[in-house]
Design an enzyme around this catalytic site. Structure first.
Site, PDB file in Angstrom:
ATOM      1  N   GLU A 264       0.832  -1.212   0.000  1.00 43.64           N
ATOM      2  CA  GLU A 264       0.000   0.000   0.000  1.00 43.64           C
ATOM      3  C   GLU A 264       0.866   1.261   0.000  1.00 43.64           C
ATOM      4  O   GLU A 264       1.834   1.386   0.751  1.00 43.64           O
ATOM      5  CB  GLU A 264      -0.990   0.033   1.168  1.00 43.64           C
ATOM      6  CG  GLU A 264      -2.048   1.131   1.039  1.00 43.64           C
ATOM      7  CD  GLU A 264      -2.718   1.191  -0.337  1.00 43.64           C
ATOM      8  OE1 GLU A 264      -2.138   1.809  -1.258  1.00 43.64           O
ATOM      9  OE2 GLU A 264      -3.805   0.611  -0.491  1.00 43.64           O
TER      10      GLU A 264
ATOM     11  N   ASP B  37      -6.978  -0.034  -3.750  1.00 45.99           N
ATOM     12  CA  ASP B  37      -8.088   0.926  -3.832  1.00 45.99           C
ATOM     13  C   ASP B  37      -8.860   0.780  -5.140  1.00 45.99           C
ATOM     14  O   ASP B  37      -9.552   1.697  -5.552  1.00 45.99           O
ATOM     15  CB  ASP B  37      -7.550   2.353  -3.682  1.00 45.99           C
ATOM     16  CG  ASP B  37      -6.565   2.710  -4.787  1.00 45.99           C
ATOM     17  OD1 ASP B  37      -6.284   1.838  -5.656  1.00 45.99           O
ATOM     18  OD2 ASP B  37      -6.063   3.856  -4.793  1.00 45.99           O
TER      19      ASP B  37
END
Ligand code: AHR
Length: 518
Positions: A241, A317
């Protein structure tokens, strides 16, 4: 509780039986679907790090697995069919898909989880990136765009073009927080791009970027947006991430090489303040370690905050501009040993992955061809352009030089993917067949990623049994079609008039002929 056929083996294997399993795998070349009874998840279980997710469209990942591998949906009538294995622990029953999808096209709707935990992958929902305003759910993969063979047995992979993605935000048994886990995936090392992010593994459960350390996946591609390795890529990295990590630093790791094996084994594993990248050729040899050390030198990655969703072909995402092909992969509970992974790699090599064929005539790059319609109305018509407009046109030997050249196309490697094709106009060099709002045009290459995607088509055997069909690279349920004389990319059924089901199989099938203008 899933049916017995879908449950994973419950017996825990002893160290001695593990050794026997590994030895059996190493000594027994899998030359038929019944020859291998020990599969990757048996080996992980024997090593004390059992699979908690097991996904494959090509074969069983347990020796006793007899359930469904994946589900396809037929575009002509939206009927679905589970595709299973040829026998316990065996290869995919690709013939079942071929007969179910004959005369139409199919997409992969579900990749089942073989562990019995129901960690299946389905169409990814909108996320922080590409949320509802951008069009909602990701696209589904065309079920026939990644043909392979395993020891001669036909199977299909999951072909991810930009916009395609699978996810499960409600899982069972996947690592959370800083819990240890491992994962491998077999990928096509020649199919990639630099978009974010062709991932497989652990991600956020709300499809949002929840900050550093909230995911841990295999990444494959040549993005330089975060980290990179030696050469020009592609690289195996770890998406943790807000960073694709090739090593300890959020940047360059010379020890992470460019890898382009046609069939690539990619591994990422992580435990408290420790993680590793490993990879190898899925067709031969062993694994190499490209990174083995501490978590990234940046805030938020130690301890990790893994959330336990599973993604395929997208970022955490739901960033979905990436490309790649997935054949099989697992996630484990616990940090697998290198020895266990070596045994799994030997099993993968023994599975005998090889390039498959989509059928149809060869579209050799550099050659020039004409494409003749096969619908009964129109067998004297060829895919042609007139300026920027693309339609079918009657071409005969007595026709003008312009008519002939307008119907002649130079075959180029796909601008977005070399395994597919682009069609450059014979008489307008630099201009290519492309779609825009689902209609075909001849436009000059503007160098953009959008143009490359719109101008790339993947060839398969003709849907009606004649010639070839050309599948849009970035709208993989849409095929090059003539409808009322005009060129489109059309699905077999849909809201546009040119998606009409009547005559779709004929309208999307083209005989590749010698070019009218060589
Ligand atoms: O870490 C790289 C990417 O950054 C993630 O996949 C995504 O969630 C974010 O945009």
């Amino acid at each position: 509780m899933p049916p017995a056929a879908l449950r994973r083996p419950t017996a825990l294997l002893t160290a001695a039986s593990a050794a026997m399993l590994v030895a059996g795998t190493l000594s027994g070349a899998a030359t038929s679907q019944a020859a291998t009874t020990t599969q990757p998840c048996d080996l992980y279980a024997a090593g004390g790090t059992p699979c908690v997710a097991a996904h494959s469209t090509t074969r069983a990942l347990y020796g006793n697995y007899t359930g469904a591998l994946y589900q396809v949906r037929r575009l002509s009538d939206n009927a679905t069919r589970d595709i299973g294995v040829l026998g316990a622990g065996g290869y995919a029953n690709a013939a079942a898909q071929d007969s179910f999808c004959a005369g139409t096209s199919c997409v992969i709707t579900i990749v089942y989880d073989q562990t019995g935990r129901n960690n299946r992958l389905t169409q990814a929902p909108p996320g922080g990136f590409n949320g509802p305003a951008a069009g909602g759910y990701d696209k589904l993969a065309n079920a026939t765009m990644a043909p392979v063979t395993l020891n001669g047995n036909r199977a299909y992979g999951v072909f991810v073009s930009p916009g395609t993605g699978y996810r499960n935000n409600s899982t069972n048994g996947i690592a959370t927080g800083d819990q240890p886990e491992g994962m491998y995936a077999i990928l096509d090392g020649t199919h990639y791009n630099d978009g974010c992010c062709f991932d497989y593994g652990n991600a956020e459960t709300n499809s949002r970027d929840n900050g550093n350390g909230t995911m841990e996946t295999i990444y494959f591609g040549n993005s330089r947006g975060w980290g990179s390795g030696a050469g020009n890529g592609p690289w195996v990295m770890a998406d943790q991430e807000n960073g694709l990590f090739s090593g300890v630093n959020p940047g360059y790791n010379a020890g992470d090489p460019t890898v382009t094996h046609r069939f690539l084994t990619a591994i990422v594993k992580g435990e408290p303040n420790h993680w590793a990248i490993r990879a190898g050729n899925a067709q031969s040899g062993g694994l190499s370690t490209y990174y083995n050390g501490a978590r990234p030198n940046a805030a938020g990655y130690n301890p990790m905050k893994k959330e336990g969703a599973i993604i395929l072909g997208i970022g955490g995402d739901n960033s979905n501009s990436s490309a790649g092909t997935f054949y099989e992969g697992v996630m484990t509970s616990g940090y697998p040993s290198d020895a266990t992974e070596s045994a799994v790699q030997a099993n993968i090599v023994a599975a005998g992955y090889a390039q498959g064929s989509g059928g149809g005539a060869a579209l050799n790059t550099g050659s020039t061809v004409s494409l003749r319609a096969t619908t009964a109305c129109c067998t004297d018509r060829y895919l042609s352009h007139s300026g920027a407009a693309v339609a079918t046109a009657v071409v005969t030997a007595a026709g003008s030089a312009a008519e002939k050249a307008n119907a002649s196309w130079t075959v180029r490697p796909g601008l977005a993917n070399g395994a597919c094709r682009s069609f450059e106009s014979k008489n307008t060099p630099g201009s290519y067949l492309r779609h825009q709002n689902f209609q075909l045009y001849l436009h000059p290459d503007d160098g953009s990623a959008l143009f490359a995607n719109d101008a790339t088509f993947c060839s398969q055997a003709g849907v009606n049994g004649q010639g070839n069909s050309l599948v849009s690279y970035n709208f993989a349920d849409r095929y090059v079609r003539h409808y009322a004389g005009t060129g489109y990319i059309a699905s077999d059924g849909g809201s546009n008039s040119f998606d009409a089901t009547a005559l779709w199989p004929d309208d999307v099938s083209w005989v590749v002929t010698a070019p009218w203008t060589p």
